[in-house]
Write a protein that holds these residues in place. Structure first.
Motif, mmCIF file in Angstrom:
data_model
loop_
_atom_site.group_PDB
_atom_site.id
_atom_site.type_symbol
_atom_site.label_atom_id
_atom_site.label_comp_id
_atom_site.label_asym_id
_atom_site.label_seq_id
_atom_site.Cartn_x
_atom_site.Cartn_y
_atom_site.Cartn_z
ATOM 1 N N ASN B 273 2.152 35.532 -5.059
ATOM 2 C CA ASN B 273 2.696 36.229 -6.223
ATOM 3 C C ASN B 273 3.145 37.642 -5.866
ATOM 4 O O ASN B 273 4.200 38.095 -6.307
ATOM 5 C CB ASN B 273 1.652 36.242 -7.346
ATOM 6 C CG ASN B 273 2.221 36.767 -8.643
ATOM 7 O OD1 ASN B 273 3.416 36.656 -8.882
ATOM 8 N ND2 ASN B 273 1.377 37.344 -9.469
ATOM 9 N N SER B 274 2.342 38.332 -5.052
ATOM 10 C CA SER B 274 2.729 39.686 -4.649
ATOM 11 C C SER B 274 4.041 39.657 -3.886
ATOM 12 O O SER B 274 4.927 40.483 -4.115
ATOM 13 C CB SER B 274 1.663 40.324 -3.754
ATOM 14 O OG SER B 274 0.519 40.589 -4.503
ATOM 15 N N THR B 277 6.891 38.942 -6.366
ATOM 16 C CA THR B 277 7.181 40.091 -7.232
ATOM 17 C C THR B 277 7.951 41.143 -6.457
ATOM 18 O O THR B 277 8.968 41.679 -6.919
ATOM 19 C CB THR B 277 5.886 40.735 -7.748
ATOM 20 O OG1 THR B 277 5.067 39.735 -8.325
ATOM 21 C CG2 THR B 277 6.177 41.801 -8.780
ATOM 22 N N ASP B 426 5.108 30.569 -13.809
ATOM 23 C CA ASP B 426 4.213 31.713 -13.625
ATOM 24 C C ASP B 426 2.752 31.294 -13.653
ATOM 25 O O ASP B 426 1.944 31.772 -12.862
ATOM 26 C CB ASP B 426 4.441 32.754 -14.732
ATOM 27 C CG ASP B 426 5.756 33.500 -14.560
ATOM 28 O OD1 ASP B 426 6.334 33.409 -13.461
ATOM 29 O OD2 ASP B 426 6.188 34.154 -15.515
ATOM 30 N N LEU C 129 8.514 52.176 -9.755
ATOM 31 C CA LEU C 129 8.719 50.833 -9.223
ATOM 32 C C LEU C 129 8.478 50.838 -7.712
ATOM 33 O O LEU C 129 7.884 49.906 -7.152
ATOM 34 C CB LEU C 129 10.144 50.390 -9.547
ATOM 35 C CG LEU C 129 10.468 48.909 -9.464
ATOM 36 C CD1 LEU C 129 9.661 48.147 -10.485
ATOM 37 C CD2 LEU C 129 11.948 48.688 -9.727
ATOM 38 N N ILE C 131 6.544 52.961 -6.182
ATOM 39 C CA ILE C 131 5.120 53.237 -5.947
ATOM 40 C C ILE C 131 4.285 51.978 -6.164
ATOM 41 O O ILE C 131 3.341 51.703 -5.434
ATOM 42 C CB ILE C 131 4.655 54.371 -6.881
ATOM 43 C CG1 ILE C 131 5.394 55.658 -6.522
ATOM 44 C CG2 ILE C 131 3.141 54.565 -6.792
ATOM 45 C CD1 ILE C 131 5.128 56.813 -7.450
ATOM 46 N N ASP C 133 5.174 48.811 -5.846
ATOM 47 C CA ASP C 133 5.529 47.593 -5.106
ATOM 48 C C ASP C 133 4.290 47.020 -4.409
ATOM 49 O O ASP C 133 3.598 47.733 -3.691
ATOM 50 C CB ASP C 133 6.603 47.910 -4.063
ATOM 51 C CG ASP C 133 7.145 46.655 -3.416
ATOM 52 O OD1 ASP C 133 8.208 46.197 -3.831
ATOM 53 O OD2 ASP C 133 6.473 46.111 -2.516
ATOM 54 N N PRO C 134 4.009 45.719 -4.655
ATOM 55 C CA PRO C 134 2.740 45.162 -4.142
ATOM 56 C C PRO C 134 2.665 45.108 -2.621
ATOM 57 O O PRO C 134 1.582 45.204 -2.057
ATOM 58 C CB PRO C 134 2.699 43.754 -4.738
ATOM 59 C CG PRO C 134 4.102 43.440 -5.112
ATOM 60 C CD PRO C 134 4.752 44.746 -5.454
ATOM 61 N N GLU C 151 -3.318 45.778 -5.547
ATOM 62 C CA GLU C 151 -3.031 44.743 -6.540
ATOM 63 C C GLU C 151 -1.530 44.572 -6.705
ATOM 64 O O GLU C 151 -0.753 45.433 -6.333
ATOM 65 C CB GLU C 151 -3.635 45.134 -7.894
ATOM 66 C CG GLU C 151 -5.154 45.145 -7.927
ATOM 67 C CD GLU C 151 -5.747 43.781 -7.637
ATOM 68 O OE1 GLU C 151 -5.031 42.770 -7.785
ATOM 69 O OE2 GLU C 151 -6.923 43.728 -7.235
ATOM 70 N N ASN C 152 -1.182 43.468 -7.319
ATOM 71 C CA ASN C 152 0.212 43.228 -7.667
ATOM 72 C C ASN C 152 0.430 43.833 -9.053
ATOM 73 O O ASN C 152 0.408 43.144 -10.059
ATOM 74 C CB ASN C 152 0.478 41.730 -7.671
ATOM 75 C CG ASN C 152 1.928 41.413 -7.925
ATOM 76 O OD1 ASN C 152 2.748 42.308 -8.081
ATOM 77 N ND2 ASN C 152 2.242 40.139 -7.973
ATOM 78 N N LEU C 154 2.662 45.177 -11.084
ATOM 79 C CA LEU C 154 3.608 44.818 -12.142
ATOM 80 C C LEU C 154 3.892 43.314 -12.172
ATOM 81 O O LEU C 154 4.707 42.845 -12.948
ATOM 82 C CB LEU C 154 4.911 45.597 -11.971
ATOM 83 C CG LEU C 154 4.747 47.105 -12.136
ATOM 84 C CD1 LEU C 154 6.011 47.844 -11.744
ATOM 85 C CD2 LEU C 154 4.353 47.457 -13.566
ATOM 86 N N GLY C 155 3.177 42.542 -11.324
ATOM 87 C CA GLY C 155 3.451 41.116 -11.283
ATOM 88 C C GLY C 155 2.275 40.247 -11.692
ATOM 89 O O GLY C 155 2.420 39.046 -11.882
ATOM 90 N N ASN C 156 1.099 40.845 -11.809
ATOM 91 C CA ASN C 156 -0.081 40.073 -12.169
ATOM 92 C C ASN C 156 -0.528 40.514 -13.567
ATOM 93 O O ASN C 156 -0.938 41.658 -13.756
ATOM 94 C CB ASN C 156 -1.183 40.341 -11.133
ATOM 95 C CG ASN C 156 -2.275 39.308 -11.218
ATOM 96 O OD1 ASN C 156 -2.220 38.381 -12.032
ATOM 97 N ND2 ASN C 156 -3.287 39.454 -10.386
ATOM 98 N N PRO C 157 -0.430 39.615 -14.554
ATOM 99 C CA PRO C 157 -0.609 40.030 -15.947
ATOM 100 C C PRO C 157 -1.790 40.972 -16.244
ATOM 101 O O PRO C 157 -1.583 41.955 -16.946
ATOM 102 C CB PRO C 157 -0.745 38.696 -16.683
ATOM 103 C CG PRO C 157 0.076 37.762 -15.881
ATOM 104 C CD PRO C 157 -0.084 38.194 -14.446
ATOM 105 N N GLN C 242 13.178 43.740 -12.291
ATOM 106 C CA GLN C 242 12.457 42.598 -11.728
ATOM 107 C C GLN C 242 13.244 41.303 -11.797
ATOM 108 O O GLN C 242 13.113 40.448 -10.937
ATOM 109 C CB GLN C 242 11.122 42.405 -12.446
ATOM 110 C CG GLN C 242 10.071 43.364 -11.950
ATOM 111 C CD GLN C 242 8.714 42.989 -12.452
ATOM 112 O OE1 GLN C 242 8.579 42.274 -13.435
ATOM 113 N NE2 GLN C 242 7.688 43.471 -11.780
ATOM 114 N N GLY C 252 8.689 40.051 -17.133
ATOM 115 C CA GLY C 252 7.495 40.105 -16.300
ATOM 116 C C GLY C 252 6.798 38.770 -16.225
ATOM 117 O O GLY C 252 7.097 37.849 -16.984
ATOM 118 N N THR C 253 5.870 38.650 -15.273
ATOM 119 C CA THR C 253 5.130 37.407 -15.108
ATOM 120 C C THR C 253 4.465 37.017 -16.422
ATOM 121 O O THR C 253 3.738 37.803 -17.012
ATOM 122 C CB THR C 253 4.047 37.575 -14.029
ATOM 123 O OG1 THR C 253 4.648 38.200 -12.897
ATOM 124 C CG2 THR C 253 3.477 36.233 -13.622
#
Lengths: 279, 449, 306
Positions: B273-274, B277, B426, C129, C131, C133-134, C151-152, C154-157, C242, C252-253
């Motif tokens: 996922n990372s 993204t 997702d 964005l 900063i 970035d995963p 962590e991810n 902006l991609g992991n709820p 995104q 988003g995710t």
């Protein structure tokens, strides 16, 4: 907590270290923006290179002028911004004066209404306003972004009203004894004394209009009416993302604002400190 | 003191002007009927256009046709060439082009009554535009000019039709093919691209590398996020159904999700996922995983070929291989770019004339040869000037002629349906089960029109 | 004689006072009251900017109740508000206290903390964005340096809202300066008296500073709530960055970036359901109104409003 005394050396050094660290954190995104803006696209995500650029690619800045009509967008932005400032300056002081210094029936009710309009989220009025501007044929022009400023934004009215409340009534009374009417009192006494308050709302109005995004997004239909916010955003809609170009454009966007900020810093801080922002 | 008084008089005067102006517009709001308001809109638009640097002063006695297009950069230059050619080709209309890369802006312009006379969009949006009365039905024009719509490649006109009427003409067909990084395949011991979809999936596991819980090389074609699962779904010969019988639980979509599920189980949800993204926010930039040489496969359209070339990659391009169960029959996800005339167009006749020129006339060929898109006109499929467009082109032309083309259902709630599907993807990406994801998608798509 | 003069003056005041606020009254009728009433009317109709409104009764509200995305967006915004309001206020308080204590470089630090507040949102969102970035973002890189995995964002709820709150905390400059100013108004004599009584710094803060600035804090909390419910531009920018394509409507995710105003905007201007958007606007209006009223009522009990 008092101004006089903070106990011990540790009591002085620890806060200083803390505030320095926090300041560095707060500065970081700004430094990052400038640092990215002089790199090549290949280096953008290579964070191991650190913040200091290996080579300075100032051509990124000149490229911005090739990619987007910067001066046109800048001109549009300044036009909308200055008209907003003008509108605010022209109408807010009189309204604030009436609400702070003239005793009249219905004043308190009106002020309560003004306070409560602060609570209306922009999104609530967005659709009908859009429809209204469409009906009068003004979508796609600057006017929907300008006209409302000439009728006073509640936020600025409240700030200036609180400021004017701090002006002693005795000064007005002296002028009134000399036979001055309300308007004369306003012009000769209140306006000159309100300069710091007016400066505050001027700066607020400048800053918020200059960087407004949703307004132009709704009402500017063609790039002839784009503001810098939209110009920057349209960087993202192209097929390829040009990160360094975008950062250079961002920096160019920031520069006018930073100039205003540096010159008006004292006014702004004093204005906030003395004005009604405190509630 | 005196100065200040003068200033104040000026300020007051300015305020009054503002007031009067405000009152004027207020009055017109309340008194004018809608019809009158639209004339007003016209006047305002004209004055806005006059302020525009690209004003139509040079038009002489030709009628102006305002044409807004979503393309920018080099692509915009091609469009301007076509416009210039059109303007030279006849004396009646003068087309004025404007690059407006944001669809939103075009829509707001149209609904504000001062939008374009003709504009482009994706076929998938046309059902909505038809229903919301944004696009003008072309049937009268088609009948009047005796246009034969079978000139378009089968399937490409489907999206532009709604409720028995035609609202747009396609300009180009977007179909998808598989890019692969030859160096990465070689490094993993593969000399040839995959022969079947199953083989590609298997290879993608071996082509993925991770280090310290992070992916360093992406084997599966998961970026860009929107193309891969639709392509796999269609590759099994299945689709998402039609309004009234939506089938997010089809075999192909289930297989796509199962593939993702296994991939995530192998390499970790966070890691995959990372990577996705991060890759997604860099799509088509220099840091795009495929363009940076860090992804083995990529499902994408014609436009990606030049980017891959410019990135200096050693890459190959093939039809997306068929699934084993399909005995060599390939499929492709099809979307179209099209032109339509907004219902608020001020010069629909001129717009129609230009629309014919750019979708069926000389403009169509210019568009295809300049922009190197895929034609939606049958006559252009074997036109030597088109087929000589280059290597990539022959692959995509093969997709057009050999593969079965499938589209997303033409529906009003198209974006809700697309959201339901991407949410399912997702949730599997985040470690959820395939069954749960599909069950949620089924219930979310229930009742969509 | 004197009395009539007063009355004349009162009359004049009534006239002038009203005259001077007239611009605002007109503005209020045109740009606040009229849109609010129309918004209420539109919420019971089916219309787009091109189609004329057509009365559909409660259909739009019924539609929303069954709409998954509506509930997702409401939940997202409530979570964001619940997190951002207390956290930004606390961060502002901490910064203000530090500014109050530290004497060296005071105006420099004040400018540094204020600066992000004037940073155009479009610009700052793009910087963040980079900063967040995963894979290669600076935040995760810093976390990895101290042994965390990162962590991810902006991609992991579960992490998207904290990430957004972090962005908001960066822009609290105005609140900091206002709180700082309010602290300056607290009488020094109180501190001196407390000092004599032997109260430590913490006690002084809790028993003197906090009550002294409470009315300001309440006002700032109200503003923060309203801002929170209007949170739009940042997610609009993030989502288009995104997805690379606005028309996909992706947010988003699993729509974890779909804030209420963003969905309202999409309904109005992308999905062309302006009636539904108006219903959403009214629901939002009622939520904000009720929350603010409750807050003001509750605070009345505890805060001595000056």
């Amino acid at each position: 907590m008092g101004d006089k005394k903070v106990t011990g050396r540790a009591g002085r050094i620890i806060p200083f270290i803390l505030i320095t660290i926090l300041a560095l954190i707060y500065l970081f995104p700004i430094i990052l923006m400038f640092s990215t803006s002089v790199r090549t696209n290949d280096e953008v995500f290579n964070t191991s290179l650190g913040l200091w650029p290996q080579e300075w690619h100032f051509e990124n800045y000149t490229n911005v002028f090739n990619v987007m009509p910067y001066w046109q967008y800048f001109g549009n932005t300044m036009f909308v911004t200055l008209m907003n400032v003008l509108g605010t300056v022209v109408c807010t002081p009189l309204i604030a004066y009436s609400l702070s210094k003239i005793q009249w029936r219905g004043r308190n009710v009106l002020f309560a209404i003004i306070m409560s309009t602060l609570m209306i989220p922009y999104t609530v009025t967005m659709v009908p306003m859009y429809k209204m501007w469409t009906k009068v044929g003004l979508t796609g022009t600057f006017w929907p972004l300008i006209i409302p400023a000439f009728f006073g934004y509640p936020f600025y009215i409240v700030i200036l009203r609180q400021f004017m409340l701090t002006i002693p009534d005795e000064l007005m009374e002296a002028a009134e004894i000399d036979g001055a009417n309300s308007l004369k009192v306003f012009i000769s006494v209140i306006l000159p004394l309100s300069k710091p308050g007016i400066a505050t709302i001027v700066i607020f109005s400048f800053m918020s209009t200059f960087s407004d995004f949703l307004g132009p997004l709704l009402y500017a239909n063609s790039s002839a009416h784009y503001t810098l916010s939209l110009g920057l955003y349209s960087y993202m809609n192209e097929h390829t993302v040009d990160w360094v170009g975008m950062m250079a454009a961002t920096a160019l966007f920031m520069i006018p604002i930073m100039i205003v900020f540096i010159f008006c810093q004292k006014y702004l801080m004093d204005g906030i400190s003395t004005s009604g922002l405190k509630g | 003191m005196k100065k200040k008084r003068v200033l104040c008089v000026c300020l007051t005067a300015a305020m009054l002007t503002g007031l009067l102006g405000g009152c004027g517009s207020a009055a017109s709001t309340s008194t004018t009927s809608d019809a009158a308001a639209s004339t007003e809109a016209g006047t305002a638009a004209t004055s806005a256009a006059a302020a525009d640097t690209q004003a139509a002063e040079s038009t002489g006695d030709k009628e102006t046709v305002n044409f807004w297009y979503l393309w920018g950069g080099d692509e915009a230059k091609y469009i301007e060439q076509i416009i210039a050619a059109y303007n030279d080709s006849q004396d009646k209309y003068e087309v004025v082009g404007l690059s407006t890369p944001d669809q939103q802006k075009v829509l707001t312009g149209i609904s504000g009554g001062n939008g374009p006379d003709i504009t482009d969009d994706f076929g998938s949006d046309m059902a909505n535009y038809a229903n919301e009365n944004i696009a003008l039905a072309l049937d009268d024009y088609i009948a009047k000019d005796g246009i034969d719509t079978s000139a378009f490649v089968t399937g490409t006109l489907d999206q532009q039709q709604y409720d028995g009427k035609t609202y747009a003409f396609p300009i180009s067909a977007n179909v998808f093919a598989l890019y692969y990084n030859k160096d990465l395949l070689k490094e993993a011991g593969y000399t040839d691209p995959p022969k079947t979809l199953e083989e590609m999936e298997e290879m993608s596991f071996k082509l993925t590398k991770s280090e310290n819980g992070q992916l360093t090389q992406l084997g599966a074609p998961l970026v860009p996020t929107s193309y891969w699962y639709n392509s796999i779904t269609f590759d099994y010969g299945t689709d998402y159904g039609q309004v009234g019988n939506l089938t997010p639980d089809n075999e192909g979509f289930r297989n796509a999700l199962t593939y993702l599920h296994d991939y995530v189980a192998e390499f970790g949800s966070d890691a995959v996922n990372s990577y996705v993204t991060s890759g997604q926010s860099k799509v088509n930039s220099a840091q795009d995983p495929f363009l940076a040489g860090q992804a083995a496969f990529r499902i994408d359209g014609t436009w990606f070929y030049k980017m891959a070339e410019d990135a200096g990659l050693n890459f190959g391009l093939e039809l997306l291989p068929a699934a084993e169960s399909q005995n060599g029959q390939t499929y492709s996800y099809l979307d179209t770019s099209c032109f339509y005339i907004p219902s608020t167009a001020k010069n629909p006749d001129g717009a129609w004339d230009f629309l014919k020129y750019i979708t069926m006339g000389d403009g169509a060929k210019m568009f295809i040869t300049l922009k190197k898109d895929l034609p939606a006109l049958n006559s252009l499929l074997d036109d030597p000037d088109v087929t000589s467009n280059g290597d990539s082109y022959s692959v995509y032309l093969k997709v057009l002629s050999e593969s079965t083309l499938k589209t997303m259902p033409s529906m009003l709630n198209g974006s809700d349906y697309a959201t339901a599907l991407s949410n399912a993807v997702d949730s599997v990406m985040l470690g959820g089960s395939v069954d749960d994801a599909i069950a949620t998608a089924v219930s979310a798509s229930d009742g969509l029109k | 004689m004197k009395k009539t003069k007063m009355t004349n003056r009162e009359k004049r005041n009534n006239k002038n006072g009203f005259l001077f606020v007239l611009p605002w009254i007109i503005g209020f009728l045109l740009f606040s009251l009229y849109p609010i009433i129309m918004s209420a009317y539109y919420s019971f109709t089916n219309f787009s900017a091109i189609k004329d409104p057509e009365w559909v009764g409660l259909d739009n509200y019924a539609y929303l109740l069954k709409d998954n995305l509506f509930w997702t967006s409401l939940k997202n915004t409530l979570v964001y508000v619940a997190l951002s309001v207390p956290i930004t206020i606390i961060v502002s308080l901490i910064l203000a206290v530090l500014l109050k204590i530290v004497k060296v470089g005071k105006s420099f630090f004040r400018s540094v903390f204020y600066m992000p507040a004037i940073f155009p949102v479009v610009a700052s969102t793009i910087v963040w964005l980079l900063i967040f970035d995963p894979i290669s973002g600076y935040l995760n890189r810093a976390l990895r340096m101290i042994g965390l995995t990162g962590e991810n964002w902006l991609g992991n709820p579960p992490y998207t809202k904290p990430a957004l709150v972090l962005m908001t905390c960066w822009g609290v400059g105005t609140t900091v300066v206002i709180i700082l100013a309010a602290m300056g108004d607290v009488s020094n004599e109180l501190y001196e008296a407390a000092e004599i009584d032997g109260a430590n710094t913490f006690k002084q803060f809790w028993y003197i500073t906090m009550p002294g600035i409470a009315h300001v804090l309440v006002y700032q909390v109200v503003l923060a709530i309203i801002d929170g419910f209007q949170y739009f531009t940042q997610v609009y920018i993030l989502c288009s960055a995104q997805s690379g394509n606005l028309s996909s409507g992706s947010a988003g995710t699993q729509n974890s970036l779909l804030m209420y105003p963003l969905y309202l905007f999409q309904n109005a201007f992308t999905r062309l359901k302006m009636g539904v958007a108006s219903s959403m606007a009214w629901i939002l209006f009622i939520i904000v109104f009720v929350l603010t009223l409750i807050l003001l009522k509750v605070s009345d009990r505890f805060v001595d409003v000056k």
